[in-house]
Design a protein around this motif. Structure first.
Motif, PDB file in Angstrom:
ATOM      1  N   TYR A 454      35.920  84.737  10.051  1.00  0.00           N
ATOM      2  CA  TYR A 454      35.759  85.234   8.680  1.00  0.00           C
ATOM      3  C   TYR A 454      36.761  86.343   8.396  1.00  0.00           C
ATOM      4  CZ  TYR A 454      32.926  89.182  10.562  1.00  0.00           C
ATOM      5  OH  TYR A 454      32.482  90.286  11.233  1.00  0.00           O
ATOM      6  N   VAL A 455      36.929  86.631   7.102  1.00  0.00           N
ATOM      7  CA  VAL A 455      37.756  87.746   6.628  1.00  0.00           C
ATOM      8  C   VAL A 455      36.867  88.621   5.763  1.00  0.00           C
ATOM      9  CG1 VAL A 455      39.800  88.450   5.341  1.00  0.00           C
ATOM     10  CG2 VAL A 455      39.831  86.319   6.651  1.00  0.00           C
ATOM     11  N   GLU A 456      36.852  89.908   6.054  1.00  0.00           N
ATOM     12  CA  GLU A 456      36.013  90.850   5.312  1.00  0.00           C
ATOM     13  C   GLU A 456      36.882  91.678   4.363  1.00  0.00           C
ATOM     14  OE1 GLU A 456      32.703  93.555   7.126  1.00  0.00           O
ATOM     15  OE2 GLU A 456      34.557  94.755   7.036  1.00  0.00           O
ATOM     16  N   VAL A 520      32.291  80.862   1.121  1.00  0.00           N
ATOM     17  CA  VAL A 520      32.496  79.974   2.258  1.00  0.00           C
ATOM     18  C   VAL A 520      33.696  79.076   1.973  1.00  0.00           C
ATOM     19  CG1 VAL A 520      31.491  78.238   3.773  1.00  0.00           C
ATOM     20  CG2 VAL A 520      30.016  79.975   2.744  1.00  0.00           C
ATOM     21  N   SER A 521      34.680  79.097   2.856  1.00  0.00           N
ATOM     22  CA  SER A 521      35.865  78.241   2.742  1.00  0.00           C
ATOM     23  C   SER A 521      35.748  77.137   3.783  1.00  0.00           C
ATOM     24  CB  SER A 521      37.139  79.054   2.974  1.00  0.00           C
ATOM     25  OG  SER A 521      38.267  78.214   3.017  1.00  0.00           O
ATOM     26  N   TYR A 522      35.566  75.905   3.298  1.00  0.00           N
ATOM     27  CA  TYR A 522      35.411  74.770   4.198  1.00  0.00           C
ATOM     28  C   TYR A 522      36.747  74.147   4.604  1.00  0.00           C
ATOM     29  CZ  TYR A 522      30.443  74.982   3.021  1.00  0.00           C
ATOM     30  OH  TYR A 522      29.158  75.393   2.848  1.00  0.00           O
ATOM     31  N   ASP A 523      37.838  74.665   4.058  1.00  0.00           N
ATOM     32  CA  ASP A 523      39.161  74.117   4.361  1.00  0.00           C
ATOM     33  C   ASP A 523      39.586  74.557   5.760  1.00  0.00           C
ATOM     34  OD1 ASP A 523      41.904  73.401   4.415  1.00  0.00           O
ATOM     35  OD2 ASP A 523      41.985  73.528   2.231  1.00  0.00           O
ATOM     36  N   ALA A 528      40.126  81.717   6.044  1.00  0.00           N
ATOM     37  CA  ALA A 528      38.983  82.086   6.879  1.00  0.00           C
ATOM     38  C   ALA A 528      38.913  81.242   8.145  1.00  0.00           C
ATOM     39  CB  ALA A 528      37.686  81.939   6.079  1.00  0.00           C
ATOM     40  N   ASN A 529      39.982  80.539   8.468  1.00  0.00           N
ATOM     41  CA  ASN A 529      39.944  79.647   9.634  1.00  0.00           C
ATOM     42  C   ASN A 529      41.212  79.766  10.477  1.00  0.00           C
ATOM     43  OD1 ASN A 529      38.166  77.933  10.950  1.00  0.00           O
ATOM     44  ND2 ASN A 529      39.118  76.091  10.157  1.00  0.00           N
TER      45      ASN A 529
END
Length: 753
Positions: A454-456, A520-523, A528-529
């Protein structure tokens, strides 16, 4: 991160681009509109039953009145539509289409002519001022994410905008753009055609695409077009029309480029009179410059008399031949040289003057030193005229311009758009909304495919929390040594929760932290991945122009084996860095190998400083006395399609409940059930949601947000799951009881008994 590109094949001239589409419809409408079929949803009547087929009337707009719609429906349920329209006004000021009727079934699609002209008429080309509209529609009940490389719109074989022109299309909505072009009607006006293409994935991962291409032309006949017979021939030859003349004083400065690279500087002018296109300048028109603080212009000028204006109305003066090599052959109309006004320093005033040395148009204020605060300082940047300011002005008005850099947002040669004038995103300075990256996590787990990441983001100032804003901010990733962001996976950042934290999670992190994740980034290629060798940045802008607001990493440098690699690590920002920084410094960050994540907290910049389990609970739990004024009351009870939930509002968001509060339901057959609230943390938005099934609740309300009292609420979050409490199909009675209040059970009704 390097990923294989999505396989995508375009068959030029073919109607379909993916034979997996189960149904494709073409509709041409003129004066009627409408290309969608199906049963309409009665908004005033009962909601449709769950078993209703997905054939309800879409909420997307009807087809263009004078164009084509193409619908692409897939067996996986995905429905898209791509539309094209072209119109012009004829001599009688009546709107006409410039797309002839389609001959269905032809390969490639051929079109009947939209206009018929004779050869004699075409001895001088016939020009039509056309408006062309492109539209992509998402006819699904969830968001659609277009892929970067295969989503585009084109005119005469050239992309109108680079890459995709909308990163996300919400459910049941469209994205649209329009351009104006002058069509040479006696020639084939389209060449490679009008094209609109889209491909990508729905929020649930389903892939689908749609493609529409139109080729149209005017037909030129050898004879005379059939017209009513004339009674008498003309007695004399018609007087030839005078050649149009150019108003050379209808000229404005549209861009001044002064990047740090000394070879790529230029002055861009635009002549607004259509009669000036492709014309040689026959009047005394000069470009002059005033040095910083100078009241008189420099003796070195650029004389434009004898130069030829480009066919698109631009005339660009570059400072060197290297600029033409960099921007492309033919982009520089004039090579002014390193001693000319075109060798911009970024601190001067530039003006266009006539033969009497009267100022036609100007950037900057003579006799004034340029500095960032007066918005005429563009060292290592550029000045861009706003697109709605068409008229020349002999006095400088800073509100007519976007001037870079501001707040450290420099512009490189790659960020210039020579011989192109359009509205760009102005600089977003930190005082307007300070948002910084405070934590990046690539958790060290025994998996290569299901890694929580994750990125905060954090807003250090309270006035920027619990609000929405429109600064065109995006969280992006620069893969490996790439110089451009991966636009397809960019995450828009247009609000900040009341807590001041906004955590963007990947799928695995969401499964671990749930309510800690705001987005939420599902990519799998998204920001975030990252697996530790990429650059993560908060930027402002889009593919047409952007700048860095805050960043971790060095753009253009693969992070592997460098001091900004974070594989299997947790990156923490130093606590003293509370301003956005456009250039990364290793002294601002701490990289902690195999550390424990700590989302929605920034109270330590030491490795190992996170708690063993992420929690929003305060270190010292509040006492019951400190919560005596906290109110809890029902705000909504729902039993939608047998997916019941209860919504409770608290006046004390963020506290840990220490009172002995319980929610009680009484069934119609005499039984009762209870759920204790003691020990839970009230979410930052103040709402507690109790549902029968968390998975069903998330599926029902996933992707839905509500903006209330300056705060964003994710309606898909369920805080407490209890099937028995809600069992009863809407026939129950409910109460909130406070056992510490000392009241008898029979007297407890409502809230705060």
């Amino acid at each position: 991160m390097r990923l294989p590109p999505t396989l995508f094949t375009l068959l030029i001239g073919c109607v379909t681009v993916d034979q997996a589409a189960s149904q494709i419809e073409y509709t041409f409408s003129k004066g009627k509109g409408g290309c969608s079929k199906g049963k309409g949803y009665n908004c005033g009547g009962p909601a449709p039953s769950p078993a209703a087929p997905p054939s309800e009337a879409p909420l997307i707009p009807d087809c263009y009145t004078y164009g084509y719609c193409k619908g692409c429906n897939y067996s996986n349920g995905c429905r898209l539509r791509v539309d094209l329209e072209c119109t012009y006004f004829d001599a009688n000021n009546v709107i006409q289409t410039c797309l002839g009727p389609r001959i269905l079934g032809s390969q490639p699609p051929d079109n009947m002519p939209f206009l018929e002209l004779t050869e004699s008429t075409c001895t001088r080309n016939v020009e039509l001022d056309a408006t062309i509209r492109y539209r992509i529609c998402n006819d699904n009940n969830m968001k659609y994410n277009p892929a970067f490389s295969n989503t585009f719109i084109r005119y005469r074989g050239t992309s109108v905008e680079p890459g995709n022109w909308d990163n996300q299309i919400p459910a049941k909505s469209c994205t649209e753009t329009a351009i104006r072009r002058t069509i040479q009607a006696c020639n084939d006006p389209w060449l490679a055609g009008l094209v609109v293409s889209v491909s990508g994935n729905l929020a649930n991962g389903a892939y689908c695409q749609c493609f529409n291409r139109e080729i149209s032309k005017a037909i030129v006949t050898t004879g005379v077009v059939t017209t009513p017979p004339e009674t008498e021939p003309p007695t004399e030859e018609p007087t030839p029309e005078p050649e149009p003349t150019c108003d050379f004083k209808d000229v404005v400065i549209t861009e001044l480029a002064s990047p740090e690279a000394s070879y790529a500087k230029y002055i861009e002018l635009y002549f607004g009179d259509e009669n000036c296109e492709g014309v040689k300048i026959t009047e005394e028109i000069k470009v002059i410059s005033y040095g910083p603080g100078d009241c008189e212009p420099s003796s070195i000028t650029i004389d434009l008399k004898g130069e030829t204006i480009r066919e698109d109305g631009f005339l660009t003066i570059c400072n060197s031949a290297s600029a033409e090599y960099f921007y492309g052959r033919g982009e520089c109309t004039v090579i002014g040289g390193l001693t000319s006004p075109a060798n911009l320093r970024g601190t001067e005033s530039i003006a266009v003057v006539d033969s009497e040395h009267d100022i036609i148009d100007i950037f900057g204020v003579p006799c004034t030193d340029a500095h960032p605060n007066n918005k005429q300082y563009f060292v290592n940047g550029r000045a861009v005229r706003k697109f709605n300011v068409w008229d020349p002005s002999s006095e400088y008005n800073y509100e007519d311009w976007h001037v870079f850099p501001q707040c450290g947002q420099e512009v490189t040669p790659e960020g210039m758009d020579i011989n192109e004038w359009k509205e760009v995103v102005g600089p977003v300075c930190a005082p307007e909304a300070t948002i910084i990256i405070t934590e990046i996590v690539d958790k060290d787990v025994d998996s290569y495919t299901n890694v929580p990441r994750y990125v905060e983001l954090y807003a250090p100032r309270r006035r920027h929390r619990g609000m929405g804003f429109d600064h065109n901010l995006k969280l992006v990733i620069f893969h490996s040594d790439c110089l451009e962001p991966h636009w397809a996976s960019a995450v828009p950042i247009d609000y900040m929760p009341e807590s001041g934290f906004l955590v963007v999670c990947n799928k695995a992190a969401y499964e671990s932290y749930r309510s800690e994740c705001a987005e939420v980034s599902y990519d799998i290629a998204g920001p975030a991945n990252s697996n530790g060798n990429d650059q993560i940045a908060l930027i402002s802008g889009d593919e047409s122009g952007w700048f860095v607001v805050d960043i971790y990493g060095v753009i253009g440098e693969d992070g592997y084996d460098t001091d900004h690699e974070f594989l299997n690590s947790r990156v923490i920002r130093k606590l003293h860095v509370t301003e956005a920084v456009a250039t990364w410094s290793k002294h601002d960050w701490q990289v902690c190998k195999s550390d424990i994540p700590d989302p929605n907290k920034w109270d330590s910049d030491e490795c190992g400083g996170a708690e063993d389990a992420p929690s929003l609970a305060p270190t010292d739990s509040p006492t019951p006395e400190s919560q005596k004024d906290c109110q809890f009351f029902f705000t909504e009870l729902g039993d939608c399609e047998k997916k019941p939930f209860i919504e409770i509002k608290s006046t004390c968001p963020g506290v840990t409940i220490t009172r002995d509060l319980t929610v009680v339901s009484w069934k119609e057959y005499g039984l009762s059930c209870e759920v204790s609230l003691k020990g839970m943390v009230v979410p930052d938005d103040g709402f507690i949601i109790i549902c029968a099934n968390k998975y069903q609740h998330n599926q029902e309300f996933g992707g839905n947000f509500d903006y209330v009292a300056g705060k964003w609420r994710d309606l898909s979050i369920c805080d407490i799951e209890d099937y028995m409490l809600l069992a009863g199909n809407g026939f129950n009675s409910y109460a909130i009881k406070d056992s510490d209040a000392g009241c008898d059970k029979s007297d407890c009704v409502g809230s705060n008994c």
